[in-house]
Design an enzyme around this catalytic site. Structure first.
Site, PDB file in Angstrom:
ATOM      1  N   GLU A  99      48.619  48.029  26.968  1.00 14.49           N
ATOM      2  CA  GLU A  99      49.175  46.847  27.631  1.00 14.49           C
ATOM      3  C   GLU A  99      48.466  45.607  27.128  1.00 14.49           C
ATOM      4  OE1 GLU A  99      49.197  46.934  31.996  1.00 14.49           O
ATOM      5  OE2 GLU A  99      49.189  49.109  31.869  1.00 14.49           O
ATOM      6  N   LYS A 110      46.246  42.511  27.279  1.00 18.61           N
ATOM      7  CA  LYS A 110      45.161  42.107  28.190  1.00 18.61           C
ATOM      8  C   LYS A 110      45.248  40.594  28.346  1.00 18.61           C
ATOM      9  CE  LYS A 110      40.251  42.712  29.216  1.00 18.61           C
ATOM     10  NZ  LYS A 110      39.990  41.401  29.802  1.00 18.61           N
ATOM     11  N   ARG A 115      42.330  38.129  37.857  1.00 13.42           N
ATOM     12  CA  ARG A 115      42.930  39.287  38.502  1.00 13.42           C
ATOM     13  C   ARG A 115      43.224  38.973  39.961  1.00 13.42           C
ATOM     14  NH1 ARG A 115      40.617  45.128  37.469  1.00 13.42           N
ATOM     15  NH2 ARG A 115      41.983  46.413  38.729  1.00 13.42           N
ATOM     16  N   GLU A 128      47.664  40.039  36.841  1.00 15.27           N
ATOM     17  CA  GLU A 128      46.798  39.036  36.251  1.00 15.27           C
ATOM     18  C   GLU A 128      47.567  37.718  36.340  1.00 15.27           C
ATOM     19  OE1 GLU A 128      43.762  39.885  35.192  1.00 15.27           O
ATOM     20  OE2 GLU A 128      43.128  38.294  33.817  1.00 15.27           O
ATOM     21  N   PHE A 154      50.357  44.886  36.758  1.00 19.30           N
ATOM     22  CA  PHE A 154      50.005  46.086  36.002  1.00 19.30           C
ATOM     23  C   PHE A 154      49.747  47.319  36.856  1.00 19.30           C
ATOM     24  CE2 PHE A 154      46.121  43.491  36.366  1.00 19.30           C
ATOM     25  CZ  PHE A 154      45.259  44.383  37.006  1.00 19.30           C
ATOM     26  N   ARG A 182      34.283  51.828  36.796  1.00 16.45           N
ATOM     27  CA  ARG A 182      34.519  51.499  35.402  1.00 16.45           C
ATOM     28  C   ARG A 182      34.537  52.829  34.669  1.00 16.45           C
ATOM     29  NH1 ARG A 182      34.165  46.847  32.721  1.00 16.45           N
ATOM     30  NH2 ARG A 182      32.930  45.692  34.225  1.00 16.45           N
ATOM     31  N   LYS A 223      39.355  48.840  27.064  1.00 12.25           N
ATOM     32  CA  LYS A 223      39.779  47.546  26.515  1.00 12.25           C
ATOM     33  C   LYS A 223      39.402  47.452  25.048  1.00 12.25           C
ATOM     34  CE  LYS A 223      35.873  45.343  28.719  1.00 12.25           C
ATOM     35  NZ  LYS A 223      35.381  44.324  29.609  1.00 12.25           N
TER      36      LYS A 223
HETATM   37  P1  ATP Z   1      36.619  40.825  31.062  1.00  8.25           P
HETATM   38  O1  ATP Z   1      35.502  39.852  31.138  1.00  8.25           O
HETATM   39  O2  ATP Z   1      36.801  41.397  29.705  1.00  8.25           O
HETATM   40  O3  ATP Z   1      37.890  40.345  31.683  1.00  8.25           O
HETATM   41  P2  ATP Z   1      36.020  42.439  33.354  1.00  8.25           P
HETATM   42  O4  ATP Z   1      34.695  43.044  33.555  1.00  8.25           O
HETATM   43  O5  ATP Z   1      36.439  41.305  34.226  1.00  8.25           O
HETATM   44  O6  ATP Z   1      36.141  42.063  31.831  1.00  8.25           O
HETATM   45  P3  ATP Z   1      37.364  44.787  32.647  1.00  8.25           P
HETATM   46  O7  ATP Z   1      37.417  45.987  33.469  1.00  8.25           O
HETATM   47  O8  ATP Z   1      36.462  44.835  31.513  1.00  8.25           O
HETATM   48  O9  ATP Z   1      37.085  43.548  33.566  1.00  8.25           O
HETATM   49  O10 ATP Z   1      38.786  44.445  32.105  1.00  8.25           O
HETATM   50  C1  ATP Z   1      39.830  44.517  32.993  1.00  8.25           C
HETATM   51  C2  ATP Z   1      40.256  43.136  33.411  1.00  8.25           C
HETATM   52  O11 ATP Z   1      41.237  42.660  32.538  1.00  8.25           O
HETATM   53  C3  ATP Z   1      40.904  43.217  34.754  1.00  8.25           C
HETATM   54  O12 ATP Z   1      39.979  42.976  35.779  1.00  8.25           O
HETATM   55  C4  ATP Z   1      41.982  42.169  34.708  1.00  8.25           C
HETATM   56  O13 ATP Z   1      41.490  40.962  35.250  1.00  8.25           O
HETATM   57  C5  ATP Z   1      42.236  41.927  33.242  1.00  8.25           C
HETATM   58  N1  ATP Z   1      43.545  42.385  32.756  1.00  8.25           N
HETATM   59  C6  ATP Z   1      44.377  41.662  31.948  1.00  8.25           C
HETATM   60  N2  ATP Z   1      45.449  42.359  31.613  1.00  8.25           N
HETATM   61  C7  ATP Z   1      45.345  43.569  32.200  1.00  8.25           C
HETATM   62  C8  ATP Z   1      46.155  44.723  32.209  1.00  8.25           C
HETATM   63  N3  ATP Z   1      47.287  44.794  31.515  1.00  8.25           N
HETATM   64  N4  ATP Z   1      45.708  45.802  32.908  1.00  8.25           N
HETATM   65  C9  ATP Z   1      44.542  45.756  33.602  1.00  8.25           C
HETATM   66  N5  ATP Z   1      43.737  44.682  33.626  1.00  8.25           N
HETATM   67  C10 ATP Z   1      44.132  43.587  32.933  1.00  8.25           C
END
Ligand code: ATP
Length: 596
Positions: free
Chosen positions: A253, A255, A260, A305, A345, A422, A428
């Site tokens: 998907e 990103k 979020r 998101e 999502f 996690r 990712k």
């Molecule tokens: P980052 O700083 O990279 O956003 P993070 O620690 O906030 O990292 P991660 O678990 O690493 O969070 O990455 C998931 C985040 O990506 C989610 O919290 C969400 O905000 C965002 N996101 C964007 N697109 C998607 C998607 N298609 N599916 C899930 N999460 C997504």
């Protein structure tokens, strides 16, 4: 539920023991003893207080009385003048210690003649302090706090002051409390953790475990208005590795680079929760309206998101633009100036049916069936991929569309929604990993150095750390002084100076000695050129080479304050070690092709 009977002095004696150790196991054992002594009604309150809170985050009610007011209450009970308090505060950097000192030197032993403070009573008074609002609220807060202090022993006063000013910080993490509750019950960690992840309410979990055991906790489920802790992704740096990890197939998907949101809908009632479980509904009236119209279920919990877009071009804008929406006034105007698109999502709950134990694609089907899509309200772009070439192509498309990269998700029968974890079910893959380190890191400020020349007197450089999940400590990884605008440095000086500490905080591991230490709280986004071995930073110490840790080379602040992240959400030591190793791989493959 029995009457509360635990004396506050008893709780304080446990806090003294907790403060004296940094070992997680020891902390757990102390907490087990503490929970054993408490009644179910008290256990919840104790769990919140131990984390320095009164309620779960989504209630939005916080302790955090201004230090000025706490000083006024202290002066009322100790009779000393402001100057004296300020002087002691400068010396110790901790108003709690000042309170302890002032009350121990107080001649009158009033406390002896009064009733003992109990946990119940203290909690009740703290609730009043947190809730006073409007005219006369300050006076009432000061009066209530001084009333408590008048009955407190010096040690009790120390913790009362730390609690009301929002500076408790015993170094106990929520997961340590979960471990303690499980150890007390002789097992059931998985059930207790799951309950916590579903309700994000440590107090509810503690009191339930006390009153109804692990079995009771396992009956805690998802509810409208109670945010579920979010599922998070691991990261990898190549399409091959990702598909290898997912047994060859995954759902890729886009990103999106936004914020979020967890949407809770019940009839026409919509609530929005942030990644940190705060209720942010009031900041996004437009999102509420979109969800009212676009989510067709009577009841739903879904995740999306939210991405800012340019209303003139329809183009997605970077994350920073969303920060304009974090405000208290002119909310409607901001919503017009900085509109958002929602990309859904996941669906966790629909019309009485919890979905989290279903595999991803079934949840997505359900999500699709309740969504009335429009230009700015739809599912994330996604495709099933089974070969790395297609995955890389999809990645380029995502980047082209303004995304950060892709998230590739497991679609096997075990691909449930793992709240609060996690894990490798989501991976990712950000564009910048493809070659060298231009990816960003989210690092925690643990210390600061004053600037020189025209910057003297102001903070000029920060000591940054990564989070070590295993040890629950912060390990330094670079000093950053580049990328800050004058207003950033002013902002940092204003925010960090008042919370400066003269000693290293217990949860920080550092070889460097900055001019001031600060508690690990603020998360900043940093870019760097690469990860190198370092003799002066403690991140990954000894893991790659004896007597060396890892550091970010040429670090720069990107301008992004990650207010949406807690320090425990920062980039981890493990992730930095992975980045270091994957760089080596890139170098090795480069050398191979040069040799060829
Ligand atoms: P980052 O700083 O990279 O956003 P993070 O620690 O906030 O990292 P991660 O678990 O690493 O969070 O990455 C998931 C985040 O990506 C989610 O919290 C969400 O905000 C965002 N996101 C964007 N697109 C998607 C998607 N298609 N599916 C899930 N999460 C997504």
């Amino acid at each position: 539920m029995g009457e509360g009977r635990l004396d506050f002095s008893r709780l304080v004696s446990f806090y003294e023991r907790l403060e004296a150790t940094t070992k997680r196991l020891e902390m757990r054992d102390i907490l087990v003893e503490l929970f054993r002594e408490s009644e179910p009604g008290e256990a919840g309150k104790i769990a919140y207080l131990t984390l320095g809170e009164l309620y779960p985050p989504h209630t939005g009610v916080e302790l955090g009385m201004a230090e000025k007011l706490a000083i006024r209450a202290l002066r009322l009970v100790s009779g000393v003048d402001e100057q004296r308090v300020e002087e002691l505060l400068r010396k110790t950097g901790d108003l709690g210690l000042v309170a302890e000192q002032l009350l121990s030197s107080k001649k009158t032993q009033m406390t002896l003649s009064l009733e003992e403070l109990t946990v119940e009573k203290v909690y009740g008074q703290l609730e009043r302090i947190a809730r006073f609002a409007g005219e006369g609220a300050m006076e009432m807060k000061v009066k209530t706090l001084s009333g408590l202090l008048a009955q407190a022993s010096p040690k009790e006063a120390k913790y009362l002051i730390r609690l009301v000013t929002g500076k408790m910080r015993l170094g106990v993490a929520d997961m340590t409390i979960i471990d303690a509750l499980a150890a007390m019950s002789g097992g059931g960690k998985e059930e207790i953790e799951r309950a916590y992840n579903l309700c994000s309410d440590i107090g509810l979990v503690a009191s339930t475990v006390k009153s109804a055991g692990v079995e009771g906790a396992s009956r805690i489920g998802m509810r409208f208005g109670i945010p579920v802790r979010p599922m998070l992704a691991e990261r990898l740096t190549s399409a091959e590795e990702i598909l290898g990890k997912l047994d060859g197939t995954g759902f890729a998907e886009y990103k999106y680079d936004g914020e979020r949101m967890q949407i809770h809908k019940q009839n026409s009632h919509v609530l929005i929760f942030s990644r940190r479980q705060e209720n942010i509904t009031s900041q996004f009236p437009d999102v509420v309206e979109m969800c009212r119209r676009g989510l067709k279920a009577r009841e739903a919990i879904a995740e999306c998101e939210a991405v800012a877009y340019d209303p003139d071009t329809g183009d997605m804008l970077p994350f920073q633009e969303l920060m304009h929406r974090r405000r208290k006034y002119d909310i409607e105007k901001a919503a017009q100036l900085y509109p958002v698109s929602l990309f859904f999502f996941d669906a966790l709950y629909v019309d009485g049916q919890p979905l989290i134990d279903l595999p991803l694609l079934e949840r997505r089907k359900m999500l699709e069936s309740i969504l009335e899509p429009s230009e700015n309200f739809r599912l994330t772009e996604g495709i099933v991929v089974s070969d790395s070439e297609n995955l890389d192509k999809f990645m380029l498309k995502a980047v082209e569309a303004g995304c950060e990269g892709v998230i590739v998700k497991d679609i096997s029968p075990k691909s449930v929604y793992r709240a609060g974890a996690r894990g490798w079910l989501w991976i990712k893959y950000k564009r910048s990993y493809v070659s060298k380190l231009t990816d960003t890191l989210d690092l925690v400020v643990v210390g600061a150095f004053y600037g020189k020349g025209k910057r003297s007197g102001k903070i000029g450089t920060l000591l940054m750390a990564a989070y070590d999940e295993d040890a629950d400590v912060f390990k330094t990884v670079c000093k950053v002084g580049t990328g800050f605008k004058d207003e950033d440095l002013e902002h940092l000086t204003e925010t960090l100076t008042p919370i400066a500490l003269s000693r290293k905080p217990a949860r920080v591991e550092s070889i460097m000695e900055p001019d001031i230490w600060v508690r690990p709280e603020m998360v900043l986004e940093i870019v760097g050129d690469e990860i190198t071995l370092s003799p002066i930073h403690t991140c990954g110490w000894g893991a790659i080479r004896q007597d060396a840790g890892l550091a970010v080379r040429f670090p720069r602040f990107t301008g992004r304050y990650r207010e949406d992240k807690t320090p425990e959400d920062a980039t981890t030591v493990k992730e930095i070690m992975e980045m270091y190793k994957s760089q080596l791989k890139v170098i090795a493959s480069g050398e191979e092709s040069e040799a060829a």
